[in-house]
Design a protein around this motif. Sequence first.
Motif, mmCIF file in Angstrom:
data_model
loop_
_atom_site.group_PDB
_atom_site.id
_atom_site.type_symbol
_atom_site.label_atom_id
_atom_site.label_comp_id
_atom_site.label_asym_id
_atom_site.label_seq_id
_atom_site.Cartn_x
_atom_site.Cartn_y
_atom_site.Cartn_z
ATOM 1 N N ARG A 78 -8.231 -27.551 -55.720
ATOM 2 C CA ARG A 78 -8.277 -28.752 -56.791
ATOM 3 C C ARG A 78 -9.658 -28.958 -57.361
ATOM 4 N N ILE A 79 -10.631 -28.574 -56.545
ATOM 5 C CA ILE A 79 -12.078 -28.673 -56.942
ATOM 6 C C ILE A 79 -12.398 -27.885 -58.196
ATOM 7 N N ARG A 80 -11.631 -26.642 -58.007
ATOM 8 C CA ARG A 80 -11.874 -25.453 -59.153
ATOM 9 C C ARG A 80 -11.178 -26.212 -60.371
ATOM 10 N N ARG A 81 -9.922 -26.898 -59.959
ATOM 11 C CA ARG A 81 -9.289 -27.388 -61.062
ATOM 12 C C ARG A 81 -10.010 -28.461 -62.053
ATOM 13 N N LEU A 82 -10.991 -29.292 -61.238
ATOM 14 C CA LEU A 82 -11.572 -30.281 -61.695
ATOM 15 C C LEU A 82 -12.648 -29.613 -62.718
ATOM 16 N N ALA A 83 -13.254 -28.562 -62.107
ATOM 17 C CA ALA A 83 -14.392 -27.746 -62.881
ATOM 18 C C ALA A 83 -14.207 -27.099 -63.952
ATOM 19 N N GLN A 84 -12.557 -26.774 -64.078
ATOM 20 C CA GLN A 84 -11.967 -26.234 -65.394
ATOM 21 C C GLN A 84 -11.832 -27.220 -66.383
ATOM 22 N N HIS A 85 -11.861 -28.473 -66.044
ATOM 23 C CA HIS A 85 -11.945 -29.431 -66.814
ATOM 24 C C HIS A 85 -13.119 -30.049 -67.396
ATOM 25 N N LYS A 86 -14.217 -29.202 -67.007
ATOM 26 C CA LYS A 86 -15.472 -29.555 -67.266
ATOM 27 C C LYS A 86 -15.619 -30.926 -67.079
ATOM 28 N N LEU A 87 -15.462 -31.707 -66.083
ATOM 29 C CA LEU A 87 -15.777 -32.990 -65.808
ATOM 30 C C LEU A 87 -17.156 -33.283 -66.016
ATOM 31 N N GLN A 88 -17.666 -34.249 -66.657
ATOM 32 C CA GLN A 88 -18.918 -34.531 -66.529
ATOM 33 C C GLN A 88 -19.371 -35.773 -65.317
ATOM 34 N N ALA A 89 -18.362 -36.131 -64.623
ATOM 35 C CA ALA A 89 -18.424 -37.019 -63.478
ATOM 36 C C ALA A 89 -19.140 -36.453 -62.340
ATOM 37 N N THR A 90 -19.625 -37.258 -61.696
ATOM 38 C CA THR A 90 -20.183 -36.563 -60.515
ATOM 39 C C THR A 90 -19.118 -36.161 -59.424
ATOM 40 N N LEU A 91 -19.109 -35.121 -58.571
ATOM 41 C CA LEU A 91 -18.224 -34.906 -57.675
ATOM 42 C C LEU A 91 -19.037 -35.087 -56.358
ATOM 43 N N ALA A 92 -18.692 -35.590 -55.431
ATOM 44 C CA ALA A 92 -19.176 -35.953 -54.137
ATOM 45 C C ALA A 92 -18.128 -35.356 -53.174
ATOM 46 N N VAL A 93 -18.380 -34.431 -52.282
ATOM 47 C CA VAL A 93 -17.603 -33.899 -51.087
ATOM 48 C C VAL A 93 -17.876 -34.286 -49.715
ATOM 49 N N SER A 94 -16.685 -34.820 -49.161
ATOM 50 C CA SER A 94 -17.111 -35.428 -47.858
ATOM 51 C C SER A 94 -17.038 -34.120 -46.792
ATOM 52 N N LEU A 95 -18.401 -33.715 -46.627
ATOM 53 C CA LEU A 95 -18.525 -32.758 -45.346
ATOM 54 C C LEU A 95 -18.413 -32.940 -44.153
ATOM 55 N N HIS A 96 -19.117 -34.122 -43.794
ATOM 56 C CA HIS A 96 -19.086 -34.726 -42.575
ATOM 57 C C HIS A 96 -19.550 -33.800 -41.235
ATOM 58 N N ALA A 97 -19.712 -32.682 -41.405
ATOM 59 C CA ALA A 97 -19.771 -31.747 -40.100
ATOM 60 C C ALA A 97 -20.542 -30.531 -40.275
ATOM 61 N N SER A 98 -21.186 -29.870 -39.560
ATOM 62 C CA SER A 98 -22.041 -28.842 -39.958
ATOM 63 C C SER A 98 -21.523 -27.666 -39.580
ATOM 64 N N ASN A 99 -20.226 -27.637 -38.987
ATOM 65 C CA ASN A 99 -19.149 -26.225 -38.719
ATOM 66 C C ASN A 99 -18.135 -26.872 -38.568
ATOM 67 N N GLN A 100 -17.184 -25.689 -38.588
ATOM 68 C CA GLN A 100 -15.653 -25.670 -38.843
ATOM 69 C C GLN A 100 -15.208 -26.644 -37.623
ATOM 70 N N THR A 101 -15.542 -26.345 -36.310
ATOM 71 C CA THR A 101 -14.967 -26.748 -35.076
ATOM 72 C C THR A 101 -15.253 -28.274 -35.183
#
Length: 374
Positions: free
Chosen positions: A207-230
């Motif tokens: 879905r992030i790719r889909r947003l990119a394809q729309h050439k959105l100029q809005a800011t994307l914020a990604v909730s990472l919250h952790a530094s590793n997969q576990t």
Amino acid sequence: MSVQLASQSVSQGTPTPRLGASLEELTAWVQDRGQPAYRGKQLYQWLYRQGARSLSDITVFPKRWRENAEPVDFGRSTVHHRSIAPDGTIKYLLQLADGNLVETVGMPTSKRLTVCVSSQVGCPMACDFCATGKGGFLRNLETHEIVDQVLTVQEEFDRRVSHVVFMGMGEPLLNIDNVLAALRCLNEDVGIGQRSMTVSTVGIPGRIRRLAQHKLQATLAVSLHASNQTLRERLIPSARQYPLEDLLAECREYVQITGRRLSFEYLLLAELNDRPEHAEELAKHLRGFQSHVNLIPYNPISEVDYQRPDRQRIDRFVRALEERHIAVSVRYSKGLDVDAACGQLRASKNKEEFFRHSSPLTREDSFLSAESRL
Ligand code: SAH
């Protein structure tokens, strides 16, 4: 921005006028009903600028037509409850046409009026630290229900909204069509700059790719919250289906396609993910990445006993990132003193009403992010 309008109920070939409709669509609708094209412009003005709630509110329309036309309700919400904080932040519980309640927040400063909007009633992502996630999911919001939140705050404050953040209830990328349609409308019809809008996501594959394809100029914020997969899987169940490496790869693609820097949100939970080694691990992932890290000190919710780190720990984490040349800021909550930091307004109100009326409310909890950069 090439955005398709979400499907709306169709009457005589053109969608019923609702927030989210463009000037062209509104003009087609009035013309379908034998009215001249300029009435479309009037309808547009009244819908987006004058707060009209139904066709009968539009007093510039001929009375005879208003009375004879089919009843048209524009789908506006009503304010069910307001909580006002001393810093001027107002949290609203808005009642939708089907009776569901969503949270929306207006956060004023001298220069800005930011609205934190919900994109779903509830949320299916079930993140462990999030009150909305604890309450389950009901449905996606329609485009008009998203735009309505912004207009409601604008009307309530009697002031133009300058910024919109999709950080209320729900996962916007699970409702991507309606969110894109709302972004189009907020930009073109309500007049909010694309760059003044932020969509926050926990990450949904593709879905992030889909947003990119729309050439959105809005800011994307990604909730990472952790530094590793576990650690991430422990906090965010959906991470099991979306490894951190894959998420970061899609984020890199986003930056490449859009040329826009993105933000990573990182919730700080004392002891759990706020140690210097976590900062170091995070910095390794983000090295050379056109991005910015937004640290969010955890706002306690009643269902879990994570701890909010103290100032010293927060500063230590900031320094550890800065030493590794990662752009970082800390986001403190606004309106901390009303109904808990992250709202839970809907939660507390629902509970109150549950006991008062024994109403068969299906959900008790919600999360509302009244976050804002200070
Ligand atoms: N589904 C979107 C929007 C959610 S709310 C997303 O996940 O990004 C916006 C932000 O508030 C997210 O980063 C979310 O993880 C964070 N958040 C949720 N619960 C919180 C809490 N109790 N304290 C602080 N931030 C929280």
